[in-house]
Each structure stands twice: as C-alpha cells, then as structure tokens.
Write a protein that holds these residues in place. Structure first.
Motif, PDB file in Angstrom:
ATOM      1  N   ASP A 227       0.857  -1.185   0.000  1.00  0.00           N
ATOM      2  CA  ASP A 227       0.000   0.000   0.000  1.00  0.00           C
ATOM      3  C   ASP A 227       0.893   1.235   0.000  1.00  0.00           C
ATOM      4  O   ASP A 227       1.708   1.424   0.916  1.00  0.00           O
ATOM      5  N   PRO A 228       0.792   2.095  -0.996  1.00  0.00           N
ATOM      6  CA  PRO A 228       1.669   3.276  -1.054  1.00  0.00           C
ATOM      7  C   PRO A 228       1.492   4.230   0.117  1.00  0.00           C
ATOM      8  O   PRO A 228       2.359   5.070   0.371  1.00  0.00           O
ATOM      9  N   ALA A 229       0.379   4.100   0.856  1.00  0.00           N
ATOM     10  CA  ALA A 229       0.140   4.989   2.003  1.00  0.00           C
ATOM     11  C   ALA A 229       0.691   4.423   3.307  1.00  0.00           C
ATOM     12  O   ALA A 229       0.424   4.972   4.372  1.00  0.00           O
ATOM     13  N   TRP A 234      -0.667   5.027   7.275  1.00  0.00           N
ATOM     14  CA  TRP A 234      -0.985   3.945   8.193  1.00  0.00           C
ATOM     15  C   TRP A 234      -0.054   3.887   9.395  1.00  0.00           C
ATOM     16  O   TRP A 234      -0.519   3.776  10.537  1.00  0.00           O
ATOM     17  N   LEU A 235       1.261   3.931   9.175  1.00  0.00           N
ATOM     18  CA  LEU A 235       2.183   3.840  10.311  1.00  0.00           C
ATOM     19  C   LEU A 235       2.070   5.031  11.254  1.00  0.00           C
ATOM     20  O   LEU A 235       1.975   4.850  12.478  1.00  0.00           O
ATOM     21  N   PRO A 236       2.091   6.292  10.754  1.00  0.00           N
ATOM     22  CA  PRO A 236       1.924   7.419  11.690  1.00  0.00           C
ATOM     23  C   PRO A 236       0.608   7.354  12.465  1.00  0.00           C
ATOM     24  O   PRO A 236       0.587   7.561  13.686  1.00  0.00           O
ATOM     25  N   ARG A 237      -0.486   7.064  11.782  1.00  0.00           N
ATOM     26  CA  ARG A 237      -1.777   6.994  12.461  1.00  0.00           C
ATOM     27  C   ARG A 237      -1.801   5.869  13.487  1.00  0.00           C
ATOM     28  O   ARG A 237      -2.350   6.012  14.577  1.00  0.00           O
ATOM     29  N   ALA A 238      -1.209   4.726  13.146  1.00  0.00           N
ATOM     30  CA  ALA A 238      -1.190   3.589  14.072  1.00  0.00           C
ATOM     31  C   ALA A 238      -0.405   3.915  15.331  1.00  0.00           C
ATOM     32  O   ALA A 238      -0.658   3.356  16.400  1.00  0.00           O
ATOM     33  N   ARG A 239       0.562   4.809  15.215  1.00  0.00           N
ATOM     34  CA  ARG A 239       1.354   5.228  16.389  1.00  0.00           C
ATOM     35  C   ARG A 239       0.693   6.359  17.158  1.00  0.00           C
ATOM     36  O   ARG A 239       1.232   6.823  18.165  1.00  0.00           O
ATOM     37  N   GLY A 240      -0.457   6.820  16.660  1.00  0.00           N
ATOM     38  CA  GLY A 240      -1.146   7.911  17.341  1.00  0.00           C
ATOM     39  C   GLY A 240      -0.572   9.270  17.043  1.00  0.00           C
ATOM     40  O   GLY A 240      -0.760  10.222  17.812  1.00  0.00           O
ATOM     41  N   SER A 241       0.131   9.399  15.919  1.00  0.00           N
ATOM     42  CA  SER A 241       0.771  10.666  15.557  1.00  0.00           C
ATOM     43  C   SER A 241       0.058  11.315  14.380  1.00  0.00           C
ATOM     44  O   SER A 241      -0.619  10.642  13.596  1.00  0.00           O
ATOM     45  N   GLY A 282      -9.961   9.968  17.465  1.00  0.00           N
ATOM     46  CA  GLY A 282      -9.039   8.862  17.244  1.00  0.00           C
ATOM     47  C   GLY A 282      -9.566   7.716  16.416  1.00  0.00           C
ATOM     48  O   GLY A 282      -9.056   6.600  16.511  1.00  0.00           O
ATOM     49  N   LYS A 283     -10.591   7.975  15.581  1.00  0.00           N
ATOM     50  CA  LYS A 283     -11.116   6.903  14.739  1.00  0.00           C
ATOM     51  C   LYS A 283     -10.056   6.388  13.768  1.00  0.00           C
ATOM     52  O   LYS A 283      -9.860   5.182  13.608  1.00  0.00           O
ATOM     53  N   SER A 284      -9.355   7.320  13.119  1.00  0.00           N
ATOM     54  CA  SER A 284      -8.321   6.912  12.159  1.00  0.00           C
ATOM     55  C   SER A 284      -7.190   6.166  12.855  1.00  0.00           C
ATOM     56  O   SER A 284      -6.669   5.176  12.332  1.00  0.00           O
ATOM     57  N   ALA A 285      -6.807   6.636  14.043  1.00  0.00           N
ATOM     58  CA  ALA A 285      -5.727   5.972  14.783  1.00  0.00           C
ATOM     59  C   ALA A 285      -6.130   4.555  15.179  1.00  0.00           C
ATOM     60  O   ALA A 285      -5.335   3.615  15.076  1.00  0.00           O
ATOM     61  N   HIS A 289      -4.239   1.357  13.732  1.00  0.00           N
ATOM     62  CA  HIS A 289      -3.552   0.514  14.712  1.00  0.00           C
ATOM     63  C   HIS A 289      -3.916  -0.954  14.501  1.00  0.00           C
ATOM     64  O   HIS A 289      -3.051  -1.835  14.520  1.00  0.00           O
ATOM     65  N   VAL A 290      -5.190  -1.231  14.276  1.00  0.00           N
ATOM     66  CA  VAL A 290      -5.626  -2.605  14.058  1.00  0.00           C
ATOM     67  C   VAL A 290      -5.108  -3.121  12.720  1.00  0.00           C
ATOM     68  O   VAL A 290      -4.639  -4.261  12.619  1.00  0.00           O
ATOM     69  N   LEU A 291      -5.168  -2.292  11.683  1.00  0.00           N
ATOM     70  CA  LEU A 291      -4.720  -2.725  10.363  1.00  0.00           C
ATOM     71  C   LEU A 291      -3.243  -3.089  10.373  1.00  0.00           C
ATOM     72  O   LEU A 291      -2.847  -4.145   9.866  1.00  0.00           O
ATOM     73  N   VAL A 292      -2.405  -2.241  10.944  1.00  0.00           N
ATOM     74  CA  VAL A 292      -0.978  -2.530  10.987  1.00  0.00           C
ATOM     75  C   VAL A 292      -0.717  -3.812  11.769  1.00  0.00           C
ATOM     76  O   VAL A 292       0.163  -4.601  11.436  1.00  0.00           O
ATOM     77  N   GLY A 293      -1.515  -4.050  12.799  1.00  0.00           N
ATOM     78  CA  GLY A 293      -1.333  -5.248  13.609  1.00  0.00           C
ATOM     79  C   GLY A 293      -1.711  -6.531  12.907  1.00  0.00           C
ATOM     80  O   GLY A 293      -1.349  -7.621  13.360  1.00  0.00           O
TER      81      GLY A 293
END
Length: 438
Positions: A227-229, A234-241, A282-285, A289-293
């Motif tokens: 995924d180009p994003a 995905w990674l920044p959002r999963a980290r809550g940033s 925090g919906k996107s986060a 977070h779940v997707l990256v996991g």
C-alpha cells in the motif's frame, strides 16, 4: 457516493448504511452507502505497470524480487555470481549469488539488501482465462517491453505448468523474457514465471515451488507494504501521531474495548462495522492501529499490549498415499484435509482447541501427520490417515510458530527462544521443561 458524481469523504453519514466498514462522526437518517459496481485498478495492479520487482540478470534473462535480498529466476543460471539490475526500482549493478537451486527455478541472494518492495505473490493451482501482464528485455538488452496475455489450462511436464494464450499476433520468444514475472490481474499478484519458446509460451506457477521451498508460503497473500500509504498514513496513524509531525515514537494508548470490538468483527462479526465518534477522537488511529497489527511484517511497529487481530489462517501441505493434500485450520479449531487436485474435503478433524494458529505437515515414523497448536496450547500431532491424536508436546511458554524439517526435526519458537526436537530419533516427547531444552 452513489456513483453519479465524484466520490468524496465526509465525516457524517446519515441513513441505513450498507457496506463493509464506515468511519463517521455520527450516523442517522436516510442515506445509503453503495459499493461501486465497477472494479477499479488496485494499487498492486497499478504498480504492475512499472513493477519495481522486475529484475534484469546479466545473462539477459529476467527474475522477480521476492524481498530485500532474494530474487527468483527461471531455470539454473550458469554462474554462481550474477550482476543484477532493478530498472524500475532504480537499482543497478548489484551482485547476487545462487542461494538455492531447484529443478525448475533458482533463488538468488543479493550481497546487499535493497530498499525496494518485493512482488505481491499468489499461488493458485488454476488460472485458465485470467488476464496477465508481464515485462521483459527484448534480445537480452536494456530496453523494457510490456506484453499481455491470458493464462490457459494445464501445460508442460505433468500438466503442472500454465499454458498461455497471447493477445497479440507477435509474441516474444527470446531469452529476454525468460523468467519474467507474470502478474495475474484476477489474483492481483505475481503467480509465476514466464517461459517463452518458439512453439509457444507457458508459465511456471509459484504453486509448484511451495513443496520444495515451503518458506515461499510466508510471502503469499496480502501485505501492507504494497500500500503506497503505508509510511505516509498507516504507520503514523497507528502510532497515534499526526502525519506531519510523526517522529516514529508511539503515542497510541488505551482504546482496549474498541480494539476488542474491531478484532472480534474481523474474526467472525457481521458484514458491516460502523466506527463513530466526533472529530479528533481517534477513529483513524484506532483503525490504522488494528490494520498494521494484522500484518506480521509490521505488527511490531505498534504496541503489543491489548487485543490484537488474529493471525492469518494456518495452512500446511503434504502427501497422503501418494496424493498431495492441503490442511487448513477453520473455526472452533477444526482441521480440514483437502485433495489438492480435486479440491474435495477428504477428512475433518475436530481438535477441541479454541483456534489453531500454527500448522506443519509431513511424515513422522512412516505416518502422514499434521502438527497443530494455538498460541497458548500444546503442539498436538494428528494422524492424517485416521484423524486421531498421536502425541502432545506441552510448552512452557507462548508458542510463536514451528516447522517440521527433514528426518522429523521439529523446530518450535517458544516466546523468545527456540526448541529443536529430533522426533525420528527420540520420538515425540510429551513435555518440554524449559524453552532452551531440545
């Protein structure tokens, strides 16, 4: 979002909602979310137009990049050391050495890893009628040409290859297309290597390489790094940033119940999940977070505490009475033994486990068996002929996976350690005392 105009995203959805997943600030009223009737090109399909995974070997043939260090090539190169280019990946003049030689293909290993994403891979056993695209180097030169075709029925030795129906009158038959990665548009992945010839081309399916090289199975299927994003969203959002201020540090915390609800929905929930909440809650986060996991390659990028998505379905292959079979783990810990050729269920084995995470199949003491385990349960050996349990290995800590090698050598990952059991020599042992004890 009804297909009559340009789709756009809003933070409020009203009405009865129909679809896979909706993220919104609030839900009410009479508007429906409709899935598009046409199938748009996926990120993988777009990447296949200029595939970063296309490799040019110094002998003028072609290969496919599997990961940062490995390249799969057709046949057996004459030299053990081969210069390699990845033209679409911007990599030139790298050196690779032969790591593995097989009957129909060779695995090369780059002396230095490359920061290029490997090809998306799939291993279907049938592909007749599927359109594909591939690239090669006409005449073994530096120019790149794209060709398209349609996969046909069984071909080649033993009918284990795919035939090819070209879509153009002229079809490349020179060595510059030998080993070209065949991107199946239906599978949305590379499914094999092209073998051109004056009498017609055919394709070596990846499925034929899984038995001699079972580690290839770990490269199949969905991968977040396609995924180009990934790094921009995905990674920044999963980290809550916030994307603009992401430092790589994780600030994600809590949301345990929300994560448990999403993970439960992923495993066996209804076809629709609506995630609601006001702007900035925090919906996107949460979803990132779940997707990256869900991707084992990136799961360590997010904190391990709290609910995590289930691992990919466990699958193993072996032979029973000369017949290739596939063993899968279904719901409520049920194992199913499939005829690989006929796609028929031969046997169902209820294990009694809550969920099987890991499988390995092979032959122990002359019997075809499958070993199955959950994260926290024992490793149980099942006879594939009778469906009965033969032995049980109780582990002192969390199981991280296992593999059954030659001569019955069983390697088990236990928390942060590894246990090696020589089952053919010592027999299956009923219990392990410590993680480091063989």
């Amino acid at each position: 979002m009804d297909g009559r105009g340009q789709d756009h995203t809003v933070n409020v959805v009203t009405g009865d909602v129909h679809g896979a997943l909706v993220q919104a600030g609030s839900v009410s009223g009479g508007v429906h979310v409709h899935m598009p009737s046409h199938r748009s090109a996926s990120p993988r399909s777009r990447a296949a137009e200029r595939p970063s995974w296309l490799a040019r070997l110094s002998d003028g043939t072609t290969g496919v990049l599997l990961g940062p260090r490995r390249i799969l090539a057709l046949g057996s190169p004459s030299s053990d050391e081969i210069p390699v280019d990845l033209p679409f990946g911007g990599i030139h003049g790298r050196t690779a050495t032969v790591a593995l030689r097989g009957a129909t293909a060779t695995v090369l290993e780059l002396t230095e890893p490359v920061d290029v994403i490997g090809a998306p891979l799939a291993a279907p056993t049938l592909g007749e009628g599927h359109e594909f695209v591939t690239h090669g180097f006409p005449g073994g030169g530096n120019d790149i040409a794209q060709v398209q075709g349609v996969l046909d029925g069984p071909a080649g030795p033993g009918g284990q290859w795919f035939g090819v129906r070209p879509v153009a009158a002229s079809w490349p038959s020179d060595a510059g297309f030998a080993g070209a990665p065949v991107f199946d548009r239906e599978a949305d992945a590379v499914v094999g290597l092209l073998a051109p010839g004056s009498g017609g081309a055919r394709v070596l399916p990846l499925a034929t390489l899984l038995e001699p090289w079972p580690w290839l199975r770990g490269l199949l299927g969905w991968r977040l790094d396609h995924d180009p994003a990934l790094r921009t969203h995905w990674l920044p959002r999963a980290r809550g940033s916030e994307v603009e201020s992401d430092s790589g540090a994780s600030y994600f915390t809590g949301r345990t119940e929300a994560r448990r609800e999403v993970c439960g929905w992923l495993e066996s929930g209804p076809p629709l999940l609506v995630v609601t909440g006001g702007p900035g809650t925090g919906k996107s986060a949460l979803l990132a977070h779940v997707l990256v996991g869900t991707d084992a390659r990136w799961a360590t990028s997010v904190p391990a505490d709290g609910p995590r998505p289930a691992a990919s379905p466990a699958v193993a292959t072996t032979t029973v009475a000369g017949r290739p079979v596939v063993v899968t783990a279904g719901a409520q810990g049920t194992l199913r033994v499939w005829d690989a050729a006929g796609r028929q269920i031969l046997r169902t084995i209820p294990t009694g486990a809550d969920r099987i995470r890991f499988l390995a199949a092979g032959v122990l003491h002359g019997r075809p068996v499958v070993l199955a385990a959950s994260h926290d349960g024992p490793v149980t050996t099942w006879d594939l002929t009778t469906g009965t349990a033969l032995d049980e290995i109780r582990l002192p800590d969390t199981c991280r996976g296992f593999a059954l090698g030659e001569r019955g050598v069983l390697v088990i990952g236990i928390q942060n350690d590894i246990a090696v059991i020589e089952t053919e020599i010592r027999g299956i042992v009923p219990e392990l005392g410590t993680p480091s004890e063989p």
